[in-house]
Design a protein around this motif. Structure first.
Motif, mmCIF file in Angstrom:
data_model
loop_
_atom_site.group_PDB
_atom_site.id
_atom_site.type_symbol
_atom_site.label_atom_id
_atom_site.label_comp_id
_atom_site.label_asym_id
_atom_site.label_seq_id
_atom_site.Cartn_x
_atom_site.Cartn_y
_atom_site.Cartn_z
ATOM 1 N N ARG A 10 -0.079 5.729 -1.545
ATOM 2 C CA ARG A 10 1.008 6.556 -2.082
ATOM 3 C C ARG A 10 1.131 7.914 -1.373
ATOM 4 N NH1 ARG A 10 2.913 5.495 -6.925
ATOM 5 N NH2 ARG A 10 0.930 4.591 -7.566
ATOM 6 N N GLU A 11 0.005 8.531 -1.084
ATOM 7 C CA GLU A 11 0.023 9.864 -0.491
ATOM 8 C C GLU A 11 0.610 9.875 0.925
ATOM 9 O OE1 GLU A 11 -3.010 9.852 -3.773
ATOM 10 O OE2 GLU A 11 -2.452 8.455 -2.192
ATOM 11 N N VAL A 12 0.613 8.743 1.602
ATOM 12 C CA VAL A 12 1.159 8.661 2.964
ATOM 13 C C VAL A 12 2.663 8.927 2.964
ATOM 14 C CG1 VAL A 12 1.622 7.052 4.875
ATOM 15 C CG2 VAL A 12 -0.634 7.106 3.809
ATOM 16 N N ILE A 13 3.332 8.548 1.892
ATOM 17 C CA ILE A 13 4.788 8.703 1.827
ATOM 18 C C ILE A 13 5.218 9.734 0.790
ATOM 19 C CG2 ILE A 13 5.253 6.377 2.688
ATOM 20 C CD1 ILE A 13 5.715 5.517 -0.234
ATOM 21 N N ASP B 156 4.237 -1.857 -2.610
ATOM 22 C CA ASP B 156 3.239 -1.592 -3.635
ATOM 23 C C ASP B 156 2.553 -0.297 -3.226
ATOM 24 O OD1 ASP B 156 3.571 -4.023 -5.104
ATOM 25 O OD2 ASP B 156 2.402 -5.067 -3.578
ATOM 26 N N GLU B 157 2.635 0.701 -4.089
ATOM 27 C CA GLU B 157 1.992 1.978 -3.797
ATOM 28 C C GLU B 157 0.667 2.062 -4.544
ATOM 29 O OE1 GLU B 157 4.574 5.435 -4.172
ATOM 30 O OE2 GLU B 157 6.295 4.088 -4.069
ATOM 31 N N VAL B 158 -0.367 2.465 -3.814
ATOM 32 C CA VAL B 158 -1.702 2.570 -4.378
ATOM 33 C C VAL B 158 -2.209 3.994 -4.145
ATOM 34 C CG1 VAL B 158 -4.062 1.675 -4.265
ATOM 35 C CG2 VAL B 158 -2.129 0.149 -3.852
ATOM 36 N N ASP B 159 -2.776 4.596 -5.184
ATOM 37 C CA ASP B 159 -3.366 5.920 -5.023
ATOM 38 C C ASP B 159 -4.543 5.845 -4.052
ATOM 39 O OD1 ASP B 159 -1.668 7.163 -6.883
ATOM 40 O OD2 ASP B 159 -2.965 6.540 -8.535
#
Length: 74
Positions: free
Chosen positions: A10-13, A48-51
């Motif tokens: 998630r933090e990448v985007i 799918d976004e993952v922390d």
């Protein structure tokens, strides 16, 4: 109909998720369309976004690995 599932930290985007997902999806769809001859409307992309703290590489989470890398580069 190809279905592409992209799992991303998630933090990448985080700074502009909608625009970054649109850019990634566009490039993936274009590549598949060119390789298969399918139309872009026949190709689906899901994110799918993952922390970072929930994504592990080996026995360390990505959040910890990134923090360690930042400390090492200063």
């Amino acid at each position: 109909m190809p279905f592409v599932r992209i799992t991303i930290v998630r933090e990448v985007i985080a700074d502009d998720p909608s625009a970054k997902k649109a850019a990634i999806a566009s490039k993936v769809v274009t590549a598949i369309a060119e390789a298969t001859g399918l139309t872009e409307r026949e190709i689906s992309v899901v994110f799918d976004e993952v922390d970072a703290r929930n994504w592990f590489v080996g026995n360390k989470d990505v959040e910890t690995l990134r923090a360690h890398n930042r400390q090492g580069s200063t």
